[in-house]
Design an enzyme around this catalytic site. Structure first.
Site, PDB file in Angstrom:
ATOM      1  N   ASP A  37       0.849  -1.194   0.000  1.00 53.30           N
ATOM      2  CA  ASP A  37       0.000   0.000   0.000  1.00 53.30           C
ATOM      3  C   ASP A  37       0.882   1.240   0.000  1.00 53.30           C
ATOM      4  OD1 ASP A  37       0.946  -0.132   2.651  1.00 53.30           O
ATOM      5  OD2 ASP A  37      -0.861  -1.207   3.256  1.00 53.30           O
ATOM      6  N   ASP A  39       1.507   4.897   1.706  1.00 52.07           N
ATOM      7  CA  ASP A  39       1.155   5.794   2.801  1.00 52.07           C
ATOM      8  C   ASP A  39       1.679   7.186   2.496  1.00 52.07           C
ATOM      9  OD1 ASP A  39       0.053   3.662   4.221  1.00 52.07           O
ATOM     10  OD2 ASP A  39       1.988   3.133   5.089  1.00 52.07           O
ATOM     11  N   ASP A 126       9.410   3.730  13.315  1.00 54.76           N
ATOM     12  CA  ASP A 126      10.048   2.614  14.010  1.00 54.76           C
ATOM     13  C   ASP A 126      11.485   2.342  13.577  1.00 54.76           C
ATOM     14  OD1 ASP A 126       9.027   1.662  11.617  1.00 54.76           O
ATOM     15  OD2 ASP A 126       7.833   0.048  12.481  1.00 54.76           O
TER      16      ASP A 126
HETATM   17  P1  ATP Z   1       4.045  -3.300   5.190  1.00 51.63           P
HETATM   18  O1  ATP Z   1       4.545  -3.369   3.806  1.00 51.63           O
HETATM   19  O2  ATP Z   1       4.157  -4.595   5.877  1.00 51.63           O
HETATM   20  O3  ATP Z   1       2.688  -2.652   5.314  1.00 51.63           O
HETATM   21  P2  ATP Z   1       4.948  -0.831   6.363  1.00 51.63           P
HETATM   22  O4  ATP Z   1       6.319  -0.324   6.665  1.00 51.63           O
HETATM   23  O5  ATP Z   1       4.157  -0.072   5.347  1.00 51.63           O
HETATM   24  O6  ATP Z   1       5.079  -2.353   5.961  1.00 51.63           O
HETATM   25  P3  ATP Z   1       2.813  -0.304   8.184  1.00 51.63           P
HETATM   26  O7  ATP Z   1       2.367  -1.096   9.361  1.00 51.63           O
HETATM   27  O8  ATP Z   1       1.884  -0.174   7.030  1.00 51.63           O
HETATM   28  O9  ATP Z   1       4.185  -0.919   7.729  1.00 51.63           O
HETATM   29  O10 ATP Z   1       3.214   1.139   8.715  1.00 51.63           O
HETATM   30  C1  ATP Z   1       3.513   2.237   7.851  1.00 51.63           C
HETATM   31  C2  ATP Z   1       4.640   3.064   8.433  1.00 51.63           C
HETATM   32  O11 ATP Z   1       4.227   3.637   9.679  1.00 51.63           O
HETATM   33  C3  ATP Z   1       5.897   2.281   8.759  1.00 51.63           C
HETATM   34  O12 ATP Z   1       6.726   2.166   7.616  1.00 51.63           O
HETATM   35  C4  ATP Z   1       6.523   3.122   9.859  1.00 51.63           C
HETATM   36  O13 ATP Z   1       7.200   4.237   9.321  1.00 51.63           O
HETATM   37  C5  ATP Z   1       5.314   3.638  10.613  1.00 51.63           C
HETATM   38  N1  ATP Z   1       4.937   2.764  11.745  1.00 51.63           N
HETATM   39  C6  ATP Z   1       4.036   1.757  11.723  1.00 51.63           C
HETATM   40  N2  ATP Z   1       3.923   1.186  12.920  1.00 51.63           N
HETATM   41  C7  ATP Z   1       4.744   1.847  13.745  1.00 51.63           C
HETATM   42  C8  ATP Z   1       5.054   1.755  15.134  1.00 51.63           C
HETATM   43  N3  ATP Z   1       4.507   0.823  15.894  1.00 51.63           N
HETATM   44  N4  ATP Z   1       5.958   2.630  15.633  1.00 51.63           N
HETATM   45  C9  ATP Z   1       6.526   3.587  14.864  1.00 51.63           C
HETATM   46  N5  ATP Z   1       6.266   3.730  13.557  1.00 51.63           N
HETATM   47  C10 ATP Z   1       5.392   2.880  12.992  1.00 51.63           C
HETATM   48 MG    MG Z   2       2.088  -0.387   4.865  1.00 46.23          MG
END
Ligand code: ATP
Ligand code: MG
Length: 455
Positions: A37, A39, A126
């Site tokens: 996705d 963001d 994170d």
């Molecule tokens: P995926 O491809 O698995 O969705 P992602 O990195 O996009 O991986 P998400 O859970 O969609 O993960 O979160 C989007 C972004 O928000 C992360 O890349 C990170 O920057 C931030 N984020 C998400 N969860 C946390 C957390 N618990 N603490 C700090 N930052 C977070």
């Molecule tokens: Mg994501």
């Protein structure tokens, strides 16, 4: 790159807001993977974003975010946040809805202090590889935490002081394991060392959130690698305490590994994986063991207890304990219950009793239960006989379902040609079914989607 997400960025920038792609999408694009996705990070407040996009809604309490919805694509828009310690005292200045609140152990309960810019915003993310920003209009990437270097070195490194960041949000510990499993990256020593010490903090996280995070660990294409990482860090037994005494047994781990490998392949082939499948696999041996122990006890001491009541009370015990950690939606736990009960029925059916056989093969969950039985039979040679008995019934039921699907598709085509009302993807007149029947159908479809393992 997603056209819709680009549109969101252009609209925000057009209204003089800053707007960037952030997080997982850039990481995955740089790795040549297709992002799950997109963001977006902006300096516009959630309320402002909401007002700019008709097709949007504000969600979340802990983090207020805006979902801009384009059909089945959702773009998540977050307002810059700050991770500064002073932010705690900004509570009064910023107002009721924009507070940063932590509990005694340092865990953040709410985190809605807005940041001034991406530098501040990046510090509350994170891992360094998740804190990269991209302005698609200027075609520039911004990196304030060494994320590009860590991408190159294939390292997961937490931003800031590891113990503080894990204590603020213990979910970050399982996110570290998840990204390591997903990307094949190492976890840096400083990020990995405190995990064993702090992992019990995961039990403080809300069970609803844990359910979502555990799903992400297991059913999005890297379940097997996640399972191994969780075992290495002794977190698996924290997430599934009822399995604690089983994890040293190879027949228990082999069964889970085989099933997760199959669901990883399904994900790679764009087939859906459902949480029912995951939990029914992980907790199956817990149920089966209890079932044997209790039936034996029952036969020896209390012959008057009804078998159905006994099975239900075993199931209640297992779900009550597991749901303290991962809250399961009713449809998930209910499907697992039916599946497991049908396992007992498939094994113990009096095959000479046609009525019993008919009633089992007529169950909505029959084919899913058969799939599960074949999966179990790979690790339990005593089940071969049951599989052989049910195979012809399964084949017939499958053939019938394929025939029905073809008929439905043909019916759809002809009714389209005749310009009739759009056909629902199901049985003719399904919309008139009772609520109970609709629910049973929905459940059966979910199961078929999740359990048809193609193995
Ligand atoms: P995926 O491809 O698995 O969705 P992602 O990195 O996009 O991986 P998400 O859970 O969609 O993960 O979160 C989007 C972004 O928000 C992360 O890349 C990170 O920057 C931030 N984020 C998400 N969860 C946390 C957390 N618990 N603490 C700090 N930052 C977070
Ligand atoms: Mg994501």
């Amino acid at each position: 790159m997603s056209e819709k997400a680009l549109k969101v960025i252009k609209t925000l920038q057009h209204h003089n807001f800053k707007a960037y792609f952030v997080g997982g999408c850039i990481r995955d694009l740089l790795l040549g993977k297709k992002p799950k996705d997109f963001d977006v990070s902006t300096d516009a407040t959630p309320e402002k974003v909401r007002s700019l996009f008709q097709n949007s809604r504000i969600i979340g309490r802990r983090f207020k975010i805006v979902h801009v919805v384009f059909g089945n694509e959702i773009i998540e828009v977050t307002t810059f946040r700050s991770n500064k310690a002073e932010a705690v005292v900004a509570k009064q200045k910023i107002g009721k809805n924009s507070t940063r609140v932590s509990d005694k152990s340092g865990m953040l309960l709410r985190d809605n202090v807005y940041g001034k810019n991406i530098v501040e915003d990046s510090l509350r993310r994170d891992f360094t590889i998740n804190a990269l920003y991209l302005d698609p209009i200027k075609q520039e990437i911004y990196d304030y935490n060494g994320g590009l270097y860590d991408m190159h070195e294939k390292v997961i490194d937490i931003i800031g002081d590891p113990e503080t960041r894990y204590s603020e949000d213990p979910v970050r510990m399982i996110r570290a394991l998840r990204f390591s499993a997903k990307l094949g990256f190492k976890i840096s020593k400083r990020s990995s060392d405190p995990i064993k010490k702090l992992s019990s903090k995961l039990l403080e996280v809300s069970n609803a959130r844990m359910f979502e995070e555990v799903n992400k660990l297991f059913i999005t294409g890297h379940g097997l690698a996640s399972f191994k990482k969780l075992l290495d860090y002794h977190i698996f037994e924290l997430l599934f305490p009822a399995t604690q005494h089983l994890i040293t047994q190879s027949n228990f781990t082999n069964f889970i590994e085989y099933a997760l490998n199959s669901s990883d392949k399904r994900y790679q082939n764009n087939q859906p994986n459902m949480p029912h499948f995951l939990y029914s696999v992980i907790l199956w041996n817990v149920f089966y063991e209890k079932y044997f122990i209790y039936t034996e006890k029952m036969n020896t001491f209390v012959s008057s207890i009804n078998e159905t009541n006994l099975v239900n009370s075993i199931l209640d015990g297992i779900f009550e304990a597991q749901e303290k950690i991962t809250a399961m939606p009713f449809i998930v736990s209910n499907s697992i219950r039916s599946l497991w009960k049908t396992q007992i029925a498939l094994e113990q059916c009096d095959r000479s009793n046609l009525q019993q056989v008919e009633s089992i093969k007529g169950k909505a969950i029959f084919r899913a239960a058969y799939d599960f039985l074949t999966l179990r039979a790979r690790f339990d040679p005593f089940l071969k006989d049951s599989v052989d008995f049910w195979t012809p019934f399964y084949e017939k039921s499958k053939a019938l379902s394929i025939k029905r699907r073809i008929e439905r598709e043909q019916q759809k085509k002809t009714s389209k040609k005749k310009g009739k009302k759009k056909f629902t993807d199901g049985f003719a007149g399904e919309e008139k079914f009772s609520r109970k029947r609709k629910k049973a159908l929905e459940k059966a479809r979910a199961w078929r989607a999740s359990m048809d393992l193609d193995i």
